[in-house]
Design an enzyme around this catalytic site. Structure first.
Site, PDB file in Angstrom:
ATOM      1  N   THR A 145      -5.345  -9.997   0.838  1.00 24.19           N
ATOM      2  CA  THR A 145      -5.273 -10.471   2.218  1.00 24.19           C
ATOM      3  C   THR A 145      -4.228  -9.688   2.998  1.00 24.19           C
ATOM      4  O   THR A 145      -3.034  -9.781   2.711  1.00 24.19           O
ATOM      5  CB  THR A 145      -4.873 -11.965   2.226  1.00 24.19           C
ATOM      6  OG1 THR A 145      -5.772 -12.692   1.388  1.00 24.19           O
ATOM      7  CG2 THR A 145      -4.917 -12.523   3.626  1.00 24.19           C
ATOM      8  N   HIS A 197     -12.458  -3.593   4.095  1.00 15.83           N
ATOM      9  CA  HIS A 197     -11.155  -3.867   4.720  1.00 15.83           C
ATOM     10  C   HIS A 197     -11.302  -4.088   6.227  1.00 15.83           C
ATOM     11  O   HIS A 197     -12.242  -3.588   6.837  1.00 15.83           O
ATOM     12  CB  HIS A 197     -10.208  -2.685   4.518  1.00 15.83           C
ATOM     13  CG  HIS A 197      -9.722  -2.517   3.107  1.00 15.83           C
ATOM     14  ND1 HIS A 197      -9.270  -1.326   2.619  1.00 15.83           N
ATOM     15  CD2 HIS A 197      -9.598  -3.401   2.093  1.00 15.83           C
ATOM     16  CE1 HIS A 197      -8.880  -1.471   1.353  1.00 15.83           C
ATOM     17  NE2 HIS A 197      -9.086  -2.730   1.000  1.00 15.83           N
ATOM     18  N   GLY A 198     -10.342  -4.788   6.814  1.00 16.36           N
ATOM     19  CA  GLY A 198     -10.256  -4.872   8.268  1.00 16.36           C
ATOM     20  C   GLY A 198     -10.887  -6.123   8.851  1.00 16.36           C
ATOM     21  O   GLY A 198     -11.300  -7.035   8.126  1.00 16.36           O
ATOM     22  N   SER A 229       0.853  -1.201   0.000  1.00 17.64           N
ATOM     23  CA  SER A 229       0.000   0.000   0.000  1.00 17.64           C
ATOM     24  C   SER A 229       0.882   1.241   0.000  1.00 17.64           C
ATOM     25  O   SER A 229       2.104   1.147   0.213  1.00 17.64           O
ATOM     26  CB  SER A 229      -0.873   0.006   1.254  1.00 17.64           C
ATOM     27  OG  SER A 229      -0.044   0.181   2.401  1.00 17.64           O
ATOM     28  N   ASP A 275      -0.840  -1.421  -4.093  1.00 18.81           N
ATOM     29  CA  ASP A 275      -2.232  -1.613  -3.676  1.00 18.81           C
ATOM     30  C   ASP A 275      -2.880  -0.241  -3.412  1.00 18.81           C
ATOM     31  O   ASP A 275      -2.295   0.586  -2.689  1.00 18.81           O
ATOM     32  CB  ASP A 275      -2.221  -2.464  -2.396  1.00 18.81           C
ATOM     33  CG  ASP A 275      -3.588  -3.015  -2.042  1.00 18.81           C
ATOM     34  OD1 ASP A 275      -4.450  -3.118  -2.932  1.00 18.81           O
ATOM     35  OD2 ASP A 275      -3.778  -3.367  -0.854  1.00 18.81           O
ATOM     36  N   GLU A 279     -10.793   0.027  -9.656  1.00 19.30           N
ATOM     37  CA  GLU A 279     -11.914  -0.369  -8.795  1.00 19.30           C
ATOM     38  C   GLU A 279     -13.185   0.373  -9.186  1.00 19.30           C
ATOM     39  O   GLU A 279     -13.128   1.542  -9.583  1.00 19.30           O
ATOM     40  CB  GLU A 279     -11.546  -0.037  -7.341  1.00 19.30           C
ATOM     41  CG  GLU A 279     -12.606  -0.412  -6.317  1.00 19.30           C
ATOM     42  CD  GLU A 279     -12.058  -0.301  -4.890  1.00 19.30           C
ATOM     43  OE1 GLU A 279     -11.266  -1.168  -4.489  1.00 19.30           O
ATOM     44  OE2 GLU A 279     -12.425   0.658  -4.186  1.00 19.30           O
ATOM     45  N   GLY A 327     -10.754  -6.753   0.670  1.00 17.52           N
ATOM     46  CA  GLY A 327     -11.382  -7.029   1.957  1.00 17.52           C
ATOM     47  C   GLY A 327     -11.738  -8.496   2.090  1.00 17.52           C
ATOM     48  O   GLY A 327     -12.802  -8.858   2.572  1.00 17.52           O
ATOM     49  N   ALA A 328     -10.814  -9.366   1.657  1.00 17.58           N
ATOM     50  CA  ALA A 328     -11.151 -10.791   1.540  1.00 17.58           C
ATOM     51  C   ALA A 328     -10.659 -11.636   2.709  1.00 17.58           C
ATOM     52  O   ALA A 328     -10.833 -12.851   2.713  1.00 17.58           O
ATOM     53  CB  ALA A 328     -10.584 -11.337   0.229  1.00 17.58           C
TER      54      ALA A 328
END
Ligand code: TD4
Ligand code: CA
Ligand code: ZN
Length: 308
Positions: free
Chosen positions: A255, A181-182, A50, A83, A135, A212-213
């Site tokens: 992930t 996310h999270g 990120s 990312d 996205e 967010g997987a």
């Protein structure tokens, strides 16, 4: 093996109906864990960094660690991916440092603006053989009882996705289908909008990405809490839901949270059990080993195990 673009890895996953993990890293231990797990499982990998990771570790530092590991594991196809790049400067920084893939995330802008910025990223990256992800929609959970209009405002619009992919020339798309996310993704049952996902796949045909997987695995979360942490109400995407998403066209599974929780659960355990330990290697080493196990399990769920 030299680092490859994520497109090479994901086109094979798309053709053969499996998914590859994109694992977020910020430091050496997590990177070593991802490569070790890939080596045990014979799995391709995408290393995700990120803007926060790049700020924390430095773009060249991240690239040179990944390059060094990739040279020591020549059999593993690996991509280094930016990312959620929020603008073209972030993309440029990654490209200059040697990243082989980028995500340009302008999904919070209106459609036309998102498309315009994404096209610019594509023109910058494609001549260099660097793949591009974009996205559509917003990453947030959508409760079951919300109205159709509210869902439409947040989640991907499949017709827009068709136009967006054709006009932008991106290599893979992250459609918002109800994940976030999270560690706290769902209040009740984990529900994703698979109807939308199926339509997006039908209309675009390209590899699709699930952000967010993370699954928030039970063993790691329990350990985290057993040794003084608090994850009350945490809920991820269960393995069977992930498998279904892959069946409907997801090929890249982002992930981060699962690695954070497992590493820190094991750090907590070591610190709690050996209060006089002052050697960080005695704390980080076992935590790194634990992350390897969590990644390996995930590779088996995604179906990327045994693909090299
Ligand atoms: O894209 N990601 C990872 C997000 C990383 C955020 O990093 P910073 O804290 O540096 O901004 C995901 O989709 C991961 O989803 P997950 O379910 O693991 O949270
Ligand atoms: Ca976004
Ligand atoms: Zn994400």
């Amino acid at each position: 093996m030299p680092l490859v673009s994520a497109k090479i890895i994901l086109d094979d996953a798309n053709k053969n109906g499996y998914a590859v993990g994109a694992f977020n890293v910020n430091n050496m231990e997590f990177l070593q864990a991802v490569f070790s797990a890939a080596s045990f499982e014979k799995s391709p990998i995408i290393i995700a960094a990120s803007e926060g990771a790049i700020k924390y570790a430095g773009p060249e530092m991240l690239h040179s660690m990944v390059k060094t590991l990739s040279d020591s594991y020549p059999e593993i196809p690996a991509a280094l991916h930016l990312d959620h790049g929020s603008n073209l400067n972030a993309v440029m920084t990654a490209v200059k440092a040697g990243f082989t893939s980028v995500m340009i995330d302008a999904s919070h802008f209106p459609y036309e603006e998102n498309l315009k910025i994404t096209k610019q990223a594509v023109s910058l990256c494609h001549p260099l053989g660097i793949s591009v992800e974009a996205e559509l929609g917003r990453l947030q959970g959508v409760e079951e009882h919300v109205s159709v209009a509210e869902r439409d405002a947040v989640l991907v619009n499949p017709d827009e996705a068709k136009d967006f992919v054709a006009s932008s020339g991106i290599d893979f798309l992250a459609p918002a289908i109800g994940t976030s996310h999270g560690a706290f993704k769902f209040k009740g049952e984990a529900k994703l909008d698979f109807e939308r996902l199926k339509k997006v796949k039908e209309l675009t045909g390209i590899p699709l990405v699930l952000h967010g997987a993370s699954s928030v695995p039970e063993a790691a979360s329990k350990k985290f809490e057993e040794f003084g942490g608090d994850l009350k109400g945490a809920k991820g995407v269960p393995f069977d839901v992930l498998k279904e998403a892959i069946k409907f066209g997801i090929n890249k599974v982002n992930t981060d949270t699962d690695l954070r929780i497992s590493f820190l659960a094991r750090v907590r355990e070591s610190i709690a059990k050996d209060k006089s330990q002052i050697d960080p290697r005695k704390i980080f080493g076992p935590a790194r080993d634990y992350v390897i196990e969590v990644i390996r399990e995930r590779m088996r769920v995604l179906g990327s195990s045994g693909k090299i």
